[in-house]
Enzyme design. Structure first.
Site, mmCIF file in Angstrom:
data_model
loop_
_atom_site.group_PDB
_atom_site.id
_atom_site.type_symbol
_atom_site.label_atom_id
_atom_site.label_comp_id
_atom_site.label_asym_id
_atom_site.label_seq_id
_atom_site.Cartn_x
_atom_site.Cartn_y
_atom_site.Cartn_z
ATOM 1 N N ASP A 1 0.856 -1.189 0.000
ATOM 2 C CA ASP A 1 0.000 0.000 0.000
ATOM 3 C C ASP A 1 0.886 1.231 0.000
ATOM 4 O O ASP A 1 1.947 1.242 0.648
ATOM 5 C CB ASP A 1 -0.913 0.021 1.230
ATOM 6 C CG ASP A 1 -2.023 -1.019 1.146
ATOM 7 O OD1 ASP A 1 -2.382 -1.407 0.020
ATOM 8 O OD2 ASP A 1 -2.513 -1.443 2.204
ATOM 9 N N ASP B 1 -7.136 -1.333 -4.725
ATOM 10 C CA ASP B 1 -8.225 -0.919 -3.841
ATOM 11 C C ASP B 1 -9.123 0.108 -4.526
ATOM 12 O O ASP B 1 -10.357 0.060 -4.402
ATOM 13 C CB ASP B 1 -7.672 -0.332 -2.542
ATOM 14 C CG ASP B 1 -6.889 -1.342 -1.732
ATOM 15 O OD1 ASP B 1 -7.169 -2.545 -1.867
ATOM 16 O OD2 ASP B 1 -5.989 -0.929 -0.976
#
Length: 218
Positions: free
Chosen positions: A129, A145
């Protein structure tokens, strides 16, 4: 719709789904590669002040760093979702729904790739991330995402608009009731006119030239 036109529509929607899914997957993995190769874990680089920040972390949980410690469960769920989309893909006739499932498939495969092939082990890998927007979300996320969230937003919109995966539009229930009411009114009007003609032969003869009101009785 003929069989030939149905097959053509299926091929087109499958092509849209595949292109969207591959594009989302490639963009996700490419962005993660660039982050991993140019940043150290925990490094934070403001891009647009606090509006957009690159913040490299590795996430063992689900999207937006949710449920850390259950990596293998999300690996199984992601695999199941991917297989389900692939199996049901031939039922899709709407290009918009193809975009929905393409984004969802690409996003799921993007994070599943991390879980399968990144450290610490197969199926338990940590997802990369790196996107942080503190003004909007406290979580850190990635391109996969984003693809999943956008697919859900389009899904909700299409559901509200009544667009089915076959491309058809659901009829408004109020319109259907109005149409039924109008049909009933016409039927009742015809029945009433028929009763009046039965009670008054003169009316029948006036409206039907084939009936002679002066015809003598036998």
């Amino acid at each position: 719709m003929t069989t030939r036109s149905t097959d053509t529509a299926t091929r087109r929607t499958l092509l849209v789904l595949a292109v969207v899914a591959v594009s989302a997957l490639v963009l996700d993995q490419l962005s993660k590669y660039l982050v991993v190769s140019s940043m150290t874990e925990g490094e934070r680089i403001p891009v647009l002040g606090e509006f957009l920040v690159l913040f490299y972390v590795r996430n063992p949980g689900a999207a937006f760093s949710f449920a850390e410690g259950a990596t293998w469960i999300f690996s199984l769920l992601a695999a199941a979702v991917s297989i389900t989309i692939i199996v049901l893909a031939r039922r899709i006739r709407s290009k918009l729904w193809a975009v929905v499932f393409g984004l969802l498939l690409g996003g799921v495969l993007g994070n599943l790739t991390d879980r399968l092939f990144r450290e610490p082990s197969f199926g338990l890998g940590h997802v990369v991330d790196f996107i942080s927007t503190p003004w909007m979300l406290p979580a850190i996320y990635n391109v996969a995402d984003i693809a999943i969230v956008v697919s859900m937003a389009i899904f909700i919109l299409l559901t509200i608009l009544g667009v089915g995966i076959d491309g058809t539009r659901a009829k408004n229930s109020d319109d259907a009731e109005v149409g039924t009411g109008n049909a009933d009114d016409v039927t009742e009007g015809d029945d009433a006119a028929s009763d009046r003609r039965d009670r008054n032969p003169a009316t029948t003869s006036a409206t039907d030239p084939s009936v002679d009101p002066q015809e003598p009785k036998a």
